[in-house]
Write an enzyme that holds these catalytic residues in place. Structure first.
Site, PDB file in Angstrom:
ATOM      1  N   ARG A   1      22.220  11.543  28.606  1.00  0.00           N
ATOM      2  CA  ARG A   1      22.452  12.928  28.472  1.00  0.00           C
ATOM      3  C   ARG A   1      23.099  13.552  29.380  1.00  0.00           C
ATOM      4  NH1 ARG A   1      17.279  13.136  31.067  1.00  0.00           N
ATOM      5  NH2 ARG A   1      16.124  11.758  29.264  1.00  0.00           N
TER       6      ARG A   1
ATOM      7  N   ASP B   1      25.430  10.806  42.784  1.00  0.00           N
ATOM      8  CA  ASP B   1      25.677  11.521  43.995  1.00  0.00           C
ATOM      9  C   ASP B   1      24.363  11.346  45.096  1.00  0.00           C
ATOM     10  OD1 ASP B   1      23.836  13.068  42.627  1.00  0.00           O
ATOM     11  OD2 ASP B   1      24.957  14.977  42.715  1.00  0.00           O
TER      12      ASP B   1
ATOM     13  N   SER C   1      27.326  12.548  38.017  1.00  0.00           N
ATOM     14  CA  SER C   1      25.925  12.916  38.539  1.00  0.00           C
ATOM     15  C   SER C   1      25.268  13.380  37.541  1.00  0.00           C
ATOM     16  CB  SER C   1      26.030  14.009  39.598  1.00  0.00           C
ATOM     17  OG  SER C   1      26.696  13.575  40.517  1.00  0.00           O
TER      18      SER C   1
END
Length: 477
Positions: A164, A202, A149
């Site tokens: 990132r 997710d 996620s």
């Protein structure tokens, strides 16, 4: 409440208010940013990433099979096995492993070796029959859907490089690496018979899981959302609108009669330029304290990780003005926990929100337990009022991407169409009144009260895990 304190609290609460006009402007900006993101091959801070997931089919509830799912969603790592029964139901076994704080800022190998070891422990415990000494024999390998996620540049169903870190993770050497390959490497190194077959966010999982379990009783599931530690959303987009797809991939999918693909919006990054998002000095302080200043500006106003920190900053500021906690002469005298970022939790706020005990005794006990902070009744009234303003703003902002995507895909097109939205996450599930306040804002948006009545927002329990398994089901080893 004394007049000076009352005036300052009213001023602060007013700074957290959003009127209908601003909400509608933000909806329009979201649609514009989403369309820009679908057109641009390279990502930018200024618009939504809109990441193609290569998930091109939505479940119908008849799928069967035994699959694994691993979910790195924040501070915990969950490993599950999902037995899909083919009748909208599933059986779930799972383990939950806290991520050691030092691993969140360590090295790629240290983190992923830990993740692989936890998968191995789970498989040995629950599916030991799949273990044998010959790790090269793929016939007994279980397929795993990996819910990761964090922002990734996904290039196929089972590959994606990290853009990132967010949510407190900061491991620079992982950026730019294919997280599926890294996890598979450590699984193979530890001779664990598992094949990482799919990479799922997710929110993609939440969308797929709700589609599997929902039976379409309340309309087609069009959007999956997370409102928990972080926030994000995914939805099903027409292939022709995803201009960033390479021509060869687009043509290949069209040749297979595929006309839709799930898009991971990464809407935590909506309006990073702060063109329209509300900004208070407390938002600015929280942003400075975060691991990614200047990014995920929407998330920093909506998600559970940040709500308590906003409140903490307000309280420290009020003390610096000499308006509360007058038993402490200066900021350095305040209880250490109140001075420490991130220790005031959204779970605590959920109690403050609905506390109706005599003189807010429940709030008093929670503040002593959580922050070692003694309070007066007047101070507890202040804290409750501030809590309600911060949560109302968060819930109203949360309505914006849902409204925008419903409008973008023209979800209500047709006669008396109803639309289902699958949601998961601690804030939307457990924070008192969050969904109700979110619906209030949707009714004030462009879709109006009629659209709000046709919209069903349902908890998609275990969405990230079951959805990841559903992703893995659609792949081939």
């Amino acid at each position: 409440m004394n007049a000076q304190l009352s005036k300052e609290i009213d001023k602060i609460c007013q700074s957290f208010e959003l009127d209908s006009n601003r909400l509608q402007q933000l909806v329009d900006l979201f649609i514009k940013s989403a369309e820009h993101g679908l057109n641009q091959k390279s990502s930018s801070k200024s618009y939504l990433p809109m990441i193609p997931t290569f998930v091109t089919s939505i479940p119908n509830g008849k799928e069967k099979g035994l699959l694994l799912a691993a979910d790195l969603g924040g501070t915990n790592f969950r490993v599950c096995s999902v037995k899909l029964n083919g009748d909208h139901t599933f059986d779930l076994k799972q383990s939950k492993n806290p991520i050691p704080v030092d691993l969140m800022k360590s090295t790629t190998d240290e983190l992923f070796s830990y993740l692989a070891s936890k998968i191995g422990t789970f498989v040995k415990q629950h599916h030991g029959e799949n273990f044998n000494s010959d790790n090269n024999d793929k016939s007994n390998h279980l397929k795993l859907g990996f819910t990761f996620s964090f922002p990734v540049d996904q290039t196929s169903l089972n590959s994606g490089t990290l853009i990132r870190w967010t949510k407190g993770f900061n491991i620079p050497d992982t950026v730019g690496k294919d997280v599926v390959k890294v996890l598979q490497y450590h699984l193979d190194e530890q001779k664990i018979p598992v094949h990482v077959a799919a990479l799922a966010n997710d929110t993609v999982g939440t969308l797929l899981a709700r589609s599997y379990t929902g039976e379409n009783k309340e309309g087609l599931t069009s959007i999956g959302c997370i409102f928990g530690t972080g926030t994000n959303g995914a939805y099903n987009e027409k292939l022709e609108n995803i201009k960033k797809l390479p021509t060869e991939i687009y043509n290949d999918l069209k040749s297979k009669d595929i006309d839709h693909m799930v898009i991971n919006t990464e809407w935590g990054s909506f309006d990073n330029d702060l063109e329209l998002l509300p900004v208070t000095k407390y938002d600015e302080e929280v942003d400075k304290l975060s691991v990614n200043p200047g990014y995920h500006m929407f998330e920093k106003r909506v998600s559970g990780m940040f709500l308590g920190e906003i409140l903490r900053n307000v309280l420290v500021d009020l003390h610096s003005q000499g308006l509360i906690f007058d038993q402490y002469s200066k900021t350095s005298d305040l209880p250490h926990r109140l001075r420490t970022p991130w220790l005031l939790s959204s779970e605590g706020m959920s109690l403050f929100e609905i506390d109706d005990s005599t003189k807010l005794i429940a709030t008093e006990l929670e503040l002593k337990n959580m922050l070692r902070l003694p309070t007066t009744y007047e101070e507890r009234l202040v804290i409750q009022k501030l809590t309600r303003s911060i949560s109302k703003r968060a819930s109203h902002l949360a309505s914006i991407p849902i409204t925008a995507l419903i409008m973008k895909i023209d979800a209500f097109k047709g006669h008396n169409v109803e639309v289902d939205v699958g949601v998961d996450g601690s804030v939307v599930e457990f924070y008192p009144g969050f969904r109700t306040m979110m619906r209030d804002a949707i009714a004030e948006s462009q879709v109006g009260s009629k659209g709000e009545r046709r919209l069903h927002i349902n908890i998609s329990k275990d969405g990230s895990s079951v959805g990841a398994a559903l992703c893995a089901l659609s792949s081939d080893i």
